[in-house]
Design a protein around this motif. Structure first.
Motif, PDB file in Angstrom:
ATOM      1  N   VAL A  87       0.829  -1.205   0.000  1.00  0.00           N
ATOM      2  CA  VAL A  87       0.000   0.000   0.000  1.00  0.00           C
ATOM      3  C   VAL A  87       0.865   1.258   0.000  1.00  0.00           C
ATOM      4  O   VAL A  87       0.549   2.249  -0.662  1.00  0.00           O
ATOM      5  CB  VAL A  87      -0.979  -0.015   1.188  1.00  0.00           C
ATOM      6  N   SER A  88       1.984   1.208   0.731  1.00  0.00           N
ATOM      7  CA  SER A  88       2.881   2.365   0.752  1.00  0.00           C
ATOM      8  C   SER A  88       3.395   2.690  -0.647  1.00  0.00           C
ATOM      9  O   SER A  88       3.543   3.864  -1.005  1.00  0.00           O
ATOM     10  CB  SER A  88       4.069   2.104   1.687  1.00  0.00           C
ATOM     11  N   VAL A  91       0.038   3.801  -3.207  1.00  0.00           N
ATOM     12  CA  VAL A  91      -0.556   5.142  -3.083  1.00  0.00           C
ATOM     13  C   VAL A  91       0.307   6.222  -3.726  1.00  0.00           C
ATOM     14  O   VAL A  91      -0.176   7.325  -3.969  1.00  0.00           O
ATOM     15  CB  VAL A  91      -0.863   5.505  -1.610  1.00  0.00           C
ATOM     16  N   THR A  92       1.575   5.916  -4.008  1.00  0.00           N
ATOM     17  CA  THR A  92       2.418   6.896  -4.690  1.00  0.00           C
ATOM     18  C   THR A  92       2.258   6.833  -6.202  1.00  0.00           C
ATOM     19  O   THR A  92       2.755   7.714  -6.907  1.00  0.00           O
ATOM     20  CB  THR A  92       3.917   6.684  -4.355  1.00  0.00           C
ATOM     21  N   GLU A  95      -4.515   5.610  -7.644  1.00  0.00           N
ATOM     22  CA  GLU A  95      -5.556   5.830  -6.644  1.00  0.00           C
ATOM     23  C   GLU A  95      -5.921   4.499  -5.989  1.00  0.00           C
ATOM     24  O   GLU A  95      -6.212   3.521  -6.673  1.00  0.00           O
ATOM     25  CB  GLU A  95      -6.802   6.441  -7.291  1.00  0.00           C
ATOM     26  N   VAL A  96      -5.895   4.472  -4.673  1.00  0.00           N
ATOM     27  CA  VAL A  96      -6.372   3.319  -3.918  1.00  0.00           C
ATOM     28  C   VAL A  96      -7.702   3.756  -3.308  1.00  0.00           C
ATOM     29  O   VAL A  96      -7.737   4.519  -2.340  1.00  0.00           O
ATOM     30  CB  VAL A  96      -5.367   2.882  -2.837  1.00  0.00           C
ATOM     31  N   GLN A 101      -9.559  -0.234  -0.244  1.00  0.00           N
ATOM     32  CA  GLN A 101      -9.043  -0.272   1.126  1.00  0.00           C
ATOM     33  C   GLN A 101      -9.886  -1.209   1.988  1.00  0.00           C
ATOM     34  O   GLN A 101      -9.350  -1.941   2.834  1.00  0.00           O
ATOM     35  CB  GLN A 101      -9.021   1.131   1.722  1.00  0.00           C
ATOM     36  N   PRO A 194      -1.257  10.226  -7.660  1.00  0.00           N
ATOM     37  CA  PRO A 194      -0.619  10.866  -6.519  1.00  0.00           C
ATOM     38  C   PRO A 194       0.894  10.875  -6.661  1.00  0.00           C
ATOM     39  O   PRO A 194       1.469  10.119  -7.422  1.00  0.00           O
ATOM     40  CB  PRO A 194      -1.072  10.002  -5.343  1.00  0.00           C
TER      41      PRO A 194
END
Length: 197
Positions: A87-88, A91-92, A95-96, A101, A194
């Motif tokens: 996830v880290s 998200v970069t 879009e999550v 989630q 993002p």
């Protein structure tokens, strides 16, 4: 099958894991993972699949003892660490969504629930793993004395192949193809994802 805990484990927790895994793959498709996070994230997903597949196969075929329970605990902790890494990174790059989630919450907790049910079903060996209880800890690898039905095992393995492994291999292939063999696709100018563009 007279043990309700075993019935919940076999007929609720495990099938729900397959559903959640497939839903997660659909979320990745919806966010065009091949053009955003790419094959790198797909490899992380395959790593997480392996971290759960190893103890699952052990539980399907081997006698549950302190060794198998310890394997489940270690695999769960490794899976959690890998999920945080996943996830880290994700998200970069993409879009999550809130729905994804929520799916992740199932994928993180279902292995814990499964391991907890196994511990309850084999409580003396769970206690023995920590030096407690009435019997010594066993660390041998032996086939189940009372195997699960062949039809059930075949169904579980087929479901794991069709709803987990093959979709994530397809996701990896899509990512490698879209990025021409690179693990991470190049950022597009004007990308709305993002992180820095």
């Amino acid at each position: 099958m007279t043990d309700p805990a075993l019935a919940v484990l076999l007929w609720f927790i495990l099938p729900l894991w397959f559903v959640a895994g497939f839903a997660d793959w659909l979320c990745h498709r919806a966010t065009k993972i091949e053009a955003t996070a790419g094959a790198k994230e797909s490899l992380i997903h395959l790593l997480m699949f392996g971290e759960i597949a190893v103890p699952l196969l052990a539980a399907l075929f081997l006698e549950i003892n302190a060794l198998i329970i310890a394997l489940m605990i270690v695999a769960f902790l490794a899976h959690e660490a890998t999920a945080l890494w996943d996830v880290s990174y994700a998200v970069t790059r993409r879009e999550v969504t809130p729905f994804e989630q929520h799916v992740h919450s199932f994928l993180e907790m279902l292995p814990l629930m499964g391991a907890a049910f196994v511990a309850v079903l084999h409580w003396p060996q769970f206690l023995a793993l920590f030096g407690a209880g009435p019997e010594p800890a066993r660390f041998d690898l032996t086939w189940k004395q009372q195997p699960l039905p062949v039809a059930y095992i075949a169904t579980v393995l087929a479901a794991a192949l069709l709803f987990e492994l093959l979709p994530y291999l397809e996701e990896l292939w899509r990512g490698l193809r879209a990025a021409r063999g690179r693990l991470v696709p190049a950022r597009r100018i004007g990308s709305h994802g993002p992180g820095p563009g």
